[in-house]
Design an enzyme around this catalytic site. Structure first.
Site, mmCIF file in Angstrom:
data_model
loop_
_atom_site.group_PDB
_atom_site.id
_atom_site.type_symbol
_atom_site.label_atom_id
_atom_site.label_comp_id
_atom_site.label_asym_id
_atom_site.label_seq_id
_atom_site.Cartn_x
_atom_site.Cartn_y
_atom_site.Cartn_z
ATOM 1 N N LYS A 14 0.822 -1.212 0.000
ATOM 2 C CA LYS A 14 0.000 0.000 0.000
ATOM 3 C C LYS A 14 0.859 1.267 0.000
ATOM 4 O O LYS A 14 0.591 2.184 -0.759
ATOM 5 C CB LYS A 14 -0.942 0.013 1.212
ATOM 6 C CG LYS A 14 -1.971 -1.112 1.214
ATOM 7 C CD LYS A 14 -3.004 -0.939 2.312
ATOM 8 C CE LYS A 14 -2.439 -1.040 3.709
ATOM 9 N NZ LYS A 14 -1.911 -2.370 4.081
ATOM 10 N N ARG A 128 11.241 -6.581 4.855
ATOM 11 C CA ARG A 128 11.158 -5.146 5.143
ATOM 12 C C ARG A 128 11.687 -4.853 6.548
ATOM 13 O O ARG A 128 12.303 -3.818 6.788
ATOM 14 C CB ARG A 128 9.690 -4.690 5.016
ATOM 15 C CG ARG A 128 9.495 -3.191 5.177
ATOM 16 C CD ARG A 128 8.093 -2.777 4.806
ATOM 17 N NE ARG A 128 7.132 -3.013 5.871
ATOM 18 C CZ ARG A 128 5.818 -2.768 5.765
ATOM 19 N NH1 ARG A 128 5.325 -2.315 4.635
ATOM 20 N NH2 ARG A 128 5.001 -2.981 6.776
ATOM 21 N N ARG A 146 -1.026 -9.598 12.913
ATOM 22 C CA ARG A 146 -1.489 -8.492 12.049
ATOM 23 C C ARG A 146 -2.329 -9.049 10.896
ATOM 24 O O ARG A 146 -3.344 -8.457 10.519
ATOM 25 C CB ARG A 146 -0.293 -7.691 11.515
ATOM 26 C CG ARG A 146 0.356 -6.845 12.605
ATOM 27 C CD ARG A 146 1.730 -6.350 12.194
ATOM 28 N NE ARG A 146 1.682 -5.413 11.086
ATOM 29 C CZ ARG A 146 2.741 -5.094 10.348
ATOM 30 N NH1 ARG A 146 3.914 -5.639 10.586
ATOM 31 N NH2 ARG A 146 2.610 -4.230 9.364
HETATM 32 P P1 AMP Z 1 0.460 0.183 8.855
HETATM 33 O O1 AMP Z 1 1.651 1.063 8.693
HETATM 34 O O2 AMP Z 1 -0.721 0.646 8.066
HETATM 35 O O3 AMP Z 1 0.774 -1.270 8.643
HETATM 36 O O4 AMP Z 1 0.011 0.318 10.386
HETATM 37 C C1 AMP Z 1 0.853 -0.093 11.443
HETATM 38 C C2 AMP Z 1 0.022 -0.312 12.694
HETATM 39 O O5 AMP Z 1 -0.604 0.919 13.088
HETATM 40 C C3 AMP Z 1 -1.116 -1.310 12.556
HETATM 41 O O6 AMP Z 1 -0.695 -2.655 12.745
HETATM 42 C C4 AMP Z 1 -2.064 -0.850 13.666
HETATM 43 O O7 AMP Z 1 -1.598 -1.271 14.928
HETATM 44 C C5 AMP Z 1 -1.907 0.666 13.602
HETATM 45 N N1 AMP Z 1 -2.900 1.267 12.680
HETATM 46 C C6 AMP Z 1 -2.649 1.872 11.473
HETATM 47 N N2 AMP Z 1 -3.790 2.283 10.907
HETATM 48 C C7 AMP Z 1 -4.791 1.925 11.758
HETATM 49 C C8 AMP Z 1 -6.206 2.047 11.714
HETATM 50 N N3 AMP Z 1 -6.844 2.601 10.667
HETATM 51 N N4 AMP Z 1 -6.917 1.552 12.764
HETATM 52 C C9 AMP Z 1 -6.306 0.999 13.822
HETATM 53 N N5 AMP Z 1 -4.977 0.823 13.911
HETATM 54 C C10 AMP Z 1 -4.215 1.276 12.885
#
Ligand code: AMP
Length: 192
Positions: A14, A128, A146
């Site tokens: 993403k 990563r 996750r």
């Molecule tokens: P990401 O960088 O999108 O993989 O996000 C890393 C972590 O941030 C996720 O595993 C969640 O713990 C938290 N996080 C990011 N976006 C959200 C969201 N929309 N709702 C809840 N937790 C989030």
């Protein structure tokens, strides 16, 4: 206004694709994961709260996440539209997003979901983790959590937008350029 949800499991690409889409469509990129990491880096109260969930591979509570997203959107009234990356991750967040956009007299244009199998996701995330500096990318158990959280709490968001006929699926396996082209093909349909 073009409001795009870039959707897919952790490790589906993403962030990489969002950067390319921003260049092409000139939208504001909002990554809630990046916003949380910024807060954690500055050790703010929000960052400290978020860390307790992120380090376990759990979702940060909706109220916190929605508040943070609203703040970011409010700071950019000039935006021609948004690329949302990592948000919404629950149906409650999707409902809150729809409401927020409605208040701005706009709506979600399309949700494009990248499909990548679990084995490839785990491999990509561990790779990563060697350079990202992200604790949640280094531990196979946290990665598995996750992916589990994604399946249980986040995939219903794609179904939610499917009922509005806004969900499009693309194959997320291939080169960065190949996946980018597939995404653009879906996005261009809603542009015309
Ligand atoms: P990401 O960088 O999108 O993989 O996000 C890393 C972590 O941030 C996720 O595993 C969640 O713990 C938290 N996080 C990011 N976006 C959200 C969201 N929309 N709702 C809840 N937790 C989030």
């Amino acid at each position: 206004m073009l409001n795009l949800i870039l959707f897919g499991p952790p490790g589906s690409g993403k962030g990489t694709q969002a950067t390319k889409l921003v260049e092409k469509y000139g939208l504001l990129h909002i990554s809630t994961g990046d916003l949380f990491r910024y807060e954690m880096g500055n050790n703010t109260p929000l960052g400290q709260e978020a860390r307790s969930y992120i380090d376990k591979g759990e979702l940060v509570p909706d109220s916190v996440t929605i508040g943070m997203l609203k703040n970011k959107m409010d700071k950019h009234p000039e935006a021609h539209g948004f690329i949302l990356d990592g948000f919404p991750r629950t149906v409650a967040q999707a409902e809150a997003l729809d409401q927020l956009l409605k208040e701005g007299h706009t709506e979600v244009s399309v949700l494009v979901a990248m499909n990548v199998d679990d084995a490839e996701l785990t491999e990509r995330l561990l790779e990563r983790g060697k350079t990202s500096g992200r604790a949640d990318d280094r531990n196979p158990e946290i990665i598995a959590n996750r992916i589990k959280v994604y399946k249980e709490q986040t995939t219903p968001v794609a179904d939610y937008y499917a009922t509005q006929d806004k969900t499009r699926l693309v194959n997320g396996v291939g080169s960065i350029e190949e996946v980018f082209e597939r995404l653009c093909n879906e996005i261009d349909v809603v542009l015309v």
